[in-house]
Design an enzyme around this catalytic site. Structure first.
Site, PDB file in Angstrom:
ATOM      1  N   CYS A  11       0.885  -1.188  -0.396  1.00 23.71           N
ATOM      2  CA  CYS A  11      -0.339  -0.111   0.026  1.00 23.71           C
ATOM      3  C   CYS A  11       0.710   1.158   0.277  1.00 23.71           C
ATOM      4  O   CYS A  11      -0.133   2.261  -0.313  1.00 23.71           O
ATOM      5  CB  CYS A  11      -0.782   0.018   1.406  1.00 23.71           C
ATOM      6  SG  CYS A  11      -2.046  -1.252   1.452  1.00 23.71           S
ATOM      7  N   CYS A  61      -3.232   9.158   4.724  1.00 26.27           N
ATOM      8  CA  CYS A  61      -1.763   8.389   5.260  1.00 26.27           C
ATOM      9  C   CYS A  61      -1.039   8.808   5.796  1.00 26.27           C
ATOM     10  O   CYS A  61      -0.492   8.903   6.985  1.00 26.27           O
ATOM     11  CB  CYS A  61      -0.334   9.865   4.025  1.00 26.27           C
ATOM     12  SG  CYS A  61      -0.891   9.818   2.638  1.00 26.27           S
TER      13      CYS A  61
END
Ligand code: FES
Lengths: 208, 388
Positions: free
Chosen positions: A45, A114
Site C-alpha cells: 500500500c 496517510c
C-alpha cells in the site's frame, strides 16, 4: 525561481518542520528496548508504520517509530510521537488522526488517509504491551464506536474482522455483521471505513 | 554548493524556448481571424500556414496532413473517436489493439470505450517496458481496425518498435496510430517511413506553448471530427485559430528539427552521467526501463526502502523538481500502472523517481542532484520500517 515560490509549499509550516526534522525516530544505534511494539500497514500500500513504547506507571515515557511512507505519514507520526510521550495509556489510546492533523495545522484532503497509520500503530503497541504484561485490555472496547446503530456494529468489530482476514469484501462484511440491513443510512460510512481498514492492514479487496 | 533550482521534470512539461515566446510576442498583432478574407485575416492565415509547414517539415509529411488540436490528449481522443465511428457505421473490423502502458489520455479513453462495449486488447510489456512483437503479431487479425502504440513512454522512457508494429498492423489491414508526444524533439520520428496513419503530439513537451498540438493524419486515412462547428481544418477540427500558440508550435518544431542530433546526444550524456553518478553514490538502486531503447533524457530509478513522495519532497526542498510513480503523490492507493505493467515489485514502484532532462539542463544540474540525493535517500532509509 523566487523564494516566495518555494515558501508556497504543499504542506503547512508545521508539517514541513516535522518532515524536515522528524522527532523520536527509532535509530538503531540507540538500542531502544521497547515494552510494547505495534506495526500496521504494508509495503504494497505504500505505507507501513512501526511504533515502540516504553511504559512506566501506565504512562508512555518514551516512544520511537519507523515508517515507510510519504511526507504526511512522516510528519503526522512525528507530531503524534510528541503528543503521546508523557500521556497515560488511556489518553494515548484515544489519540485520533483528527487530533494529529489539527496539531499539524491541517493536511490536504487527499492526504488524510496517510495520517491514519500512526495512531493505529500506537494502539497496537499499547495492546502489545498489555498482552505482554498479561493484563486485561479494557481500552480496546472503551474506544469502540458504534457505526451501524440498527445492527450494533462497531468500528472495532469491523477492524478486527478485516485484520484477521475473515472478511475480504463488503458483502462478506455484511453477511457476517448484518450492517446496513436496517435503515441503511450507515452504508456509505461503513464502506469508506472498510476500505480504509483494508488499506491500513495491507489487505487486497477480493473480487466479489 | 549553493542552493539552485534544477528542473528535471521535462517529461511533464517544458519551459518555452526563448525563440518560441519571442515569436509569440512578435505575433501579438496577429489578432485577425485566420478564416477572414480581409487583410487582418490574411496575415494571420499566412502565419498559420507557415507553422503548418514547419511542423510538416519536422515530421517529413505534407502540410495537408497536419491538423491543429489543443494537444495530444485531444489528438488521441480524435483517433479513438474515428475508430469508434467506423465501428458504429458497421465496419467489419471492430477490434482495437493497444498497450497497458499508454498515456492516461489513451488509457482512460480505452476504459471509457470498453465500458460502452467496444472490443479493445491491451498488450502487456516486458520487464524493461518493451512491447513484445510476438504478442503484437498474435493479436493481429482481419477484425483489427486500429493499432495504437506510443512511440516513447513518458515514465520509463522506453522506446517501442513502432516501425515493426506498424508493419504488422498494415499486414492485416489495420490503421496505425502512435502517440509520439514524448519522442518529438528527442529521437527521430519518421511519420512517412514508419507508415503511420495517425500521430499525436503536444507542443509543450518540446519547448512550445501549452494548449496546442497536432494530429497528423496520412493521406487516405479516415477522419471524423470530435468537435463540431466551423469549417477550420477541413471541418475536422473546428474553432477559431489560436494564432500565437500555432506560431509558437511552428517555431518549436523548427528548433526541434534543427537541434535534434545534438540534443539527443547531449541529453543522453547527461542522463548517463546522472545514472552512473547515482548508482555509484547510493547503495542498492534499481534502474527501471530499457537502457538500450530509451528516450535520451529520461531516467527512472527505484530506491528500495524509501518512499517516492518523501524523496520528491526532500528534493523539492533542495530546489530539485522530479516526479514519482508512488501512489501517495497522486492521492490514489495504487502506484504507477506503467511500472506495474512491466512486472515491477509494488514496493519498488512506490519508491520510483523519474528524472527527465531537457534542453536547458546542464552538467552542473546533474552534479547538483548527484550531490543532494544520496544523503536524502540515506535519511529516509534510516527511518524506514524496512531496514537492510
Ligand atoms: S444504521 Fe446501519 S442499517 Fe441502520
Amino acid at each position: 525561481m523566487s523564494d516566495s515560490f518555494m515558501n508556497d509549499w504543499v504542506y503547512t509550516d508545521i508539517v514541513k518542520d516535522h518532515f524536515m526534522n522528524p522527532r523520536n525516530i527509532w535509530k538503531r544505534e540507540e538500542h531502544f528496548e521497547p515494552d510494547g511494539v505495534g506495526e500496521v500497514g504494508s509495503l504494497a500500500c505504500g505505507d507501513q508504520m512501526r511504533i515502540g513504547i516504553q511504559v512506566k506507571d501506565d504512562k508512555i515515557v518514551k516512544l520511537r517509530w519507523l515508517t515507510y511512507g510519504c511526507a504526511s505519514a512522516i510528519a503526522s507520526t512525528s507530531m503524534m510521537s510528541e503528543m503521546a510521550t508523557g500521556m497515560s495509556l488511556g489518553e494515548a489510546y484515544r489519540i485520533t488522526p483528527d487530533m494529529v492533523t489539527k496539531a499539524l495545522g491541517g493536511l490536504p484532503e487527499h492526504k488524510f488517509h496517510c495520517s491514519v497509520l500512526g495512531d493505529k500503530a500506537l494502539r497496537a503497541a499499547i495492546d502489545d504491551y498489555l498482552a505482554k504484561q498479561g493484563r486485561e485490555n479494557t481500552l480496546k472496547t472503551s474506544v469502540a464506536r458504534v457505526m451501524c446503530e440498527c445492527k450494533n456494529v462497531t468500528d472495532q468489530a469491523i477492524e478486527t474482522l478485516v485484520a484477521s482476514g475473515k472478511v475480504r469484501t463488503l458483502k462478506e462484511l455484511q453477511d457476517l455483521t448484518g450492517y446496513g440491513t436496517g435503515c441503511g443510512k450507515c452504508k456509505q460510512k461503513i464502506a469508506d471505513y472498510f476500505y480504509e481498514m483494508m488499506h491500513v492492514h495491507g489487505k487486497e479487496v477480493a473480487e466479489e | 554548493m549553493n542552493r539552485r533550482s534544477v528542473y528535471m521534470d521535462n517529461n511533464a512539461t517544458t519551459q518555452m524556448a526563448p525563440e518560441v515566446w519571442q515569436a509569440m510576442v512578435a505575433a501579438k498583432d496577429l489578432y485577425g481571424n485566420a478564416s477572414s478574407m480581409h487583410g487582418f485575416g490574411r496575415v494571420a492565415a499566412h502565419a498559420v500556414s507557415k507553422a503548418r509547414e514547419q511542423v510538416a517539415t519536422l515530421l517529413d509529411c505534407a502540410p495537408e496532413a497536419i491538423y491543429f488540436t489543443s494537444g495530444a490528449t485531444e489528438s488521441n481522443n480524435m483517433v479513438f473517436n474515428i475508430a469508434r465511428t467506423l465501428i458504429d457505421e458497421g465496419s467489419r473490423r471492430n477490434r482495437i489493439v493497444t498497450t497497458k502502458i499508454e498515456h492516461p489520455a489513451t488509457i482512460e479513453t480505452v476504459k471509457y470505450l470498453k465500458g460502452l462495449g467496444y472490443k479493445i486488447d491491451e498488450l502487456s510489456v516486458d520487464a524493461t517496458g518493451l512491447v513484445d512483437l510476438g504478442e503484437v503479431k498474435a493479436a493481429m487479425g482481419d477484425d483489427v481496425l486500429l493499432v495504437s502504440v506510443m512511440t516513447g513512454n513518458n515514465e520509463t522512457g522506453t522506446i517501442q518498435p513502432v516501425r515493426e508494429i506498424s508493419e504488422l498492423a498494415h499486414g492485416c489491414g489495420a490503421l496505425m496510430h502512435t502517440d509520439a508526444t514524448q519522442a518529438i524533439g528527442k529521437i527521430p520520428v519518421d511519420f512517412k517511413g514508419w507508415h503511420i496513419d495517425y500521430l499525436s503530439l503536444s507542443a509543450h513537451k518540446f519547448y512550445g506553448p501549452k494548449g496546442i498540438g497536432v494530429l497528423a493524419c496520412a493521406k487516405g486515412a479516415p477522419l471524423f471530427p470530435l468537435l463540431h462547428g466551423g469549417h477550420q481544418e477541413g471541418g475536422y477540427r473546428p474553432g477559431t485559430y489560436n494564432n500565437q500558440a500555432i506560431v509558437g508550435l511552428g517555431v518549436a518544431a523548427e528548433l526541434a528539427r534543427r537541434n535534434l542530433g545534438d540534443e539527443q546526444q547531449r541529453l543522453w550524456q547527461m542522463r548517463e552521467a546522472l545514472r552512473k553518478g547515482l548508482v555509484a553514490a547510493i547503495p542498492d538502486v534499481v534502474v527501471n526501463g530499457n537502457n538500450e531503447h530509451c528516450l535520451p533524457g529520461t531516467l527512472n530509478m527505484s530506491f528500495p526502502r524509501a518512499e517516492g513522495e518523501s524523496i520528491l519532497l526532500y528534493l523539492d526542498l533542495e530546489g530539485i523538481a522530479v516526479s514519482t510513480g508512488s501512489a501517495c503523490a497522486t492521492g490514489s492507493l495504487k502506484p504507477s500502472y506503467v511500472l506495474l505493467a512491466g512486472g515491477l515489485d509494488v514496493e519498488l514502484a512506490h519508491g520510483s523517481i523519474r528524472f527527465s532532462l531537457g534542453r536547458y539542463n546542464t552538467m552542473d544540474d546533474v552534479t547538483y542532484v548527484v550531490e543532494k540525493l544520496p544523503p536524502i535517500i540515506e535519511r529516509i532509509r534510516m527511518m524506514s520500517t524496512r531496514q537492510q
